[in-house]
Design an enzyme around this catalytic site. Structure first.
Site, mmCIF file in Angstrom:
data_model
loop_
_atom_site.group_PDB
_atom_site.id
_atom_site.type_symbol
_atom_site.label_atom_id
_atom_site.label_comp_id
_atom_site.label_asym_id
_atom_site.label_seq_id
_atom_site.Cartn_x
_atom_site.Cartn_y
_atom_site.Cartn_z
ATOM 1 N N LYS A 84 5.905 -6.147 8.803
ATOM 2 C CA LYS A 84 5.523 -7.457 8.279
ATOM 3 C C LYS A 84 6.638 -8.514 8.365
ATOM 4 O O LYS A 84 6.367 -9.692 8.574
ATOM 5 C CB LYS A 84 5.079 -7.339 6.812
ATOM 6 C CG LYS A 84 3.875 -6.435 6.574
ATOM 7 C CD LYS A 84 2.606 -7.104 7.021
ATOM 8 C CE LYS A 84 1.336 -6.520 6.407
ATOM 9 N NZ LYS A 84 1.074 -5.098 6.704
ATOM 10 N N GLU A 106 -1.499 -14.392 0.768
ATOM 11 C CA GLU A 106 -2.280 -13.351 0.106
ATOM 12 C C GLU A 106 -1.709 -12.004 0.529
ATOM 13 O O GLU A 106 -0.994 -11.916 1.509
ATOM 14 C CB GLU A 106 -3.753 -13.412 0.475
ATOM 15 C CG GLU A 106 -4.157 -13.852 1.850
ATOM 16 C CD GLU A 106 -3.309 -13.561 3.050
ATOM 17 O OE1 GLU A 106 -3.051 -12.355 3.286
ATOM 18 O OE2 GLU A 106 -2.930 -14.484 3.765
ATOM 19 N N SER A 373 4.015 1.745 12.174
ATOM 20 C CA SER A 373 4.048 0.410 11.562
ATOM 21 C C SER A 373 4.718 0.356 10.196
ATOM 22 O O SER A 373 5.208 -0.694 9.791
ATOM 23 C CB SER A 373 2.632 -0.155 11.471
ATOM 24 O OG SER A 373 1.797 0.705 10.718
HETATM 25 C C1 PLP Z 1 -0.252 -4.456 6.746
HETATM 26 C C2 PLP Z 1 -0.086 -3.207 7.468
HETATM 27 C C3 PLP Z 1 -0.915 -2.862 8.552
HETATM 28 C C4 PLP Z 1 -2.103 -3.672 8.981
HETATM 29 O O1 PLP Z 1 -1.841 -4.984 9.344
HETATM 30 P P1 PLP Z 1 -2.088 -5.516 10.822
HETATM 31 O O2 PLP Z 1 -1.900 -6.979 10.713
HETATM 32 O O3 PLP Z 1 -3.490 -5.146 11.202
HETATM 33 O O4 PLP Z 1 -1.082 -4.863 11.676
HETATM 34 C C5 PLP Z 1 -0.622 -1.698 9.249
HETATM 35 N N1 PLP Z 1 0.400 -0.884 8.894
HETATM 36 C C6 PLP Z 1 1.212 -1.185 7.842
HETATM 37 C C7 PLP Z 1 2.319 -0.256 7.507
HETATM 38 C C8 PLP Z 1 1.001 -2.352 7.104
HETATM 39 O O5 PLP Z 1 1.803 -2.627 6.072
#
Ligand code: PLP
Length: 390
Positions: A84, A106, A373
Site C-alpha cells: 500500500k 477509506e 502483497s
Molecule cells: C489491500 C490489500 C490487497 C488488495 O488490494 P488491491 O488494491 O486489490 O491490490 C491485497 N493484499 C494485501 C496484503 C492488501 O493489504
C-alpha cells in the site's frame, strides 16, 4: 483510446461538483509527476523510508512442494507490511505539492488507512480515515495503530458498514472540501485519473520484478500471479509485462465460501460490467443493477468492483481471472508458514492457493512469480480461529 478509458471501462461517472477536483488532480499529476524534483523525492522516500527495492526471493522449499520454480516478490517487507505504501507516498507527495493540507481516505482491513497516515505524517498533512463500523470492529489492531499515528477515524454506519459504503461517503465528503483536501484513493479504482495514478505509483513492483528476474535468471518469468479486488498490487506487478505476451498473468480474487453470489467476492465469475464509485468496471450486482455486497474472509479483497484496467485486461484475455476459496486460502497460509517460515496476509494467500491448486497450469521447467502483497500479522487471530477454534 480516450482519456481514462481502458476499452469500454473506466471513465468519470461522477456528479458535476466532483469534476473540478478531478480535472485539477489530472492536470497536477501530468505536470508534477514527470518533474525531476518529484521523481527524486519519490524514489528517495520509497528507498529510505519504504525499503525499496523489495527482494525477489527464490522460495526453494515451496518450489519443491509445487514442482516448479517459484519466486516471491516481497511486498510484505515494505514498511507497513504491504504494497500500500507505494501508492500512499506517491499521492501524499503529490497532494503536498498541490498545496493541500489534509488527506481523506477509506480503508477496510486498515492497511491502506495505516499507509495513508504514515505518508500523511511524512508530508505534513492531516489525515482522516473513513471506515465501516463492521470493519472497525474486525480490524481493531490496525485502528489502534492509525490512532497512535494521529489519524482521525470516521465510523461509517450507512449501507452494510463496510468498504464500499466508506468509499461512497469519502467521495461525498471530498465534493465539499476538495480545495484543501486530497482524496487518497486506496486502489486502482474510482473515476479517472485515480486508476492511472495508482497504477503508475504501484508499477514500481513490476519494474523491480523485471530487473531482478533478468539478473537472477537471465529471462522473463513464465507467469506472474497476484491477488486482488480493486487490483492495485496486481496492476502494479503486471503493467511492465503487458506487452511481453509470453508472460502469463493471473489475477486471483476472493472466491469466498463457494461460487454463489451470497457467499463470494468473485466479481469476474459472478458479476458484469456496471458503474461503481465513478467508474465502469466489472462489478457484483443483482438483476436490477444494484451493487451486491461481496463476501470473503480477506477484508482487503472484500470489494465488489474490479479496477477498470484489470477489467479490460481480463476481457481481452491478457489477464486470466481466477479465484480461490476461503478453505484453500487457509491451507495455503499453513503451507507457506511451514515451508518458508513466512505468514502471508489472507489476501496474499489467495495467490499462493491458486498456484498450489492448479498444477495443470504450470510445467516443471517454468518460473513463476507470486506477488507477496503483504504479511499476515493482522490476520493471526482469524487464522488461529480457523485452525484451532475459539
Ligand atoms: C489491500 C490489500 C490487497 C488488495 O488490494 P488491491 O488494491 O486489490 O491490490 C491485497 N493484499 C494485501 C496484503 C492488501 O493489504
Amino acid at each position: 483510446m480516450s482519456k481514462g478509458r481502458f476499452g469500454k471501462y473506466g471513465g468519470q461517472y461522477v456528479s458535476e461538483i466532483l469534476m473540478q477536483a478531478l480535472i485539477e488532480l489530472e492536470e497536477a499529476f501530468e505536470k508534477i509527476y514527470p518533474t525531476q524534483e518529484f521523481q527524486r523525492e519519490f524514489t528517495e522516500l520509497l528507498r529510505d523510508y519504504g525499503g525499496r527495492p523489495t527482494p525477489l526471493y527464490h522460495a526453494k522449499n515451496f518450489s519443491k512442494v509445487v514442482g516448479f520454480k517459484v519466486y516471491l516478490k516481497r511486498e510484505d517487507l515494505l514498511c507497513g507490511g504491504s504494497h500500500k505504501l507505494n501508492n500512499t507516498l506517491g499521492q501524499a507527495l503529490l497532494a503536498k505539492k498541490m498545496g493541500k493540507k489534509r488527506l481523506i481516505t477509506e480503508t477496510a482491513a486498515g492497511q491502506h488507512g495505516l499507509a495513508t497516515v504514515m505518508a500523511g505524517n511524512i508530508c505534513g498533512l492531516e489525515t482522516e480515515i473513513f471506515m465501516g463500523v463492521k470493519d472497525i470492529q474486525r480490524q481493531a489492531s490496525n485502528v489502534k495503530k492509525m490512532k497512535l499515528l494521529g489519524a482521525k477515524i470516521r465510523p461509517i454506519k450507512t449501507g452494510s458498514g463496510v468498504l464500499k459504503d466508506a468509499v461512497s461517503e469519502t467521495l461525498r465528503e471530498w465534493a465539499s472540501c476538495s480545495r484543501t483536501t486530497h482524496y487518497l484513493m486506496g486502489s486502482a479504482v474510482g473515476p479517472h485519473p485515480f486508476p492511472t495514478i495508482v497504477a503508475t505509483f504501484q508499477s514500481a513492483i513490476g519494474q523491480e520484478i523485471k530487473q531482478q528476474i533478468l539478473e537472477k535468471e537471465d529471462r522473463l518469468p513464465d507467469a506472474i500471479i497476484a491477488c486482488g479486488s480493486g487490483g492495485s498490487n496486481a496492476i502494479g506487478a503486471f503493467k511492465p509485462f503487458i506487452d511481453n505476451a509470453e508472460v502469463r498473468l493471473y489475477f486471483v480474487e476472493g472466491g469466498g465460501e463457494d461460487l454463489n453470489a451470497e457467499n463470494s467476492a468473485a466479481a469476474f465469475q459472478l458479476g458484469r460490467p456496471g458503474v461503481l464509485h465513478g467508474s465502469l468496471m466489472q462489478v457484483l450486482q443483482d438483476e436490477h443493477g444494484q451493487i451486491r455486497p461481496s463476501k470473503t474472509r480477506a477484508a482487503g479483497l472484500n470489494y465488489p468492483g474490479r479496477g477498470p484496467e484489470i477489467s479490460h485486461l481480463c476481457e481481452i484475455g491478457r489477464v486470466k481471472p481466477c479465484y480461490a476459496f476461503d478453505n484453500e486460502v487457509f491451507e495455503a497460509v499453513k503451507i507457506m508458514c511451514r515451508t518458508e517460515g513466512l505468514i502471508p496476509a489472507l489476501e496474499t494467500a489467495h495467490a499462493i492457493a491458486y498456484v498450489l491448486n492448479h498444477p495443470e497450469e504450470f510445467s516443471s521447467d517454468e518460473i513463476v512469480v507470486i506477488n507477496f502483497s503483504g504479511r499476515g500479522d493482522k490476520d493471526i487471530e482469524t487464522i488461529l480461529r480457523h485452525f484451532y477454534g475459539a
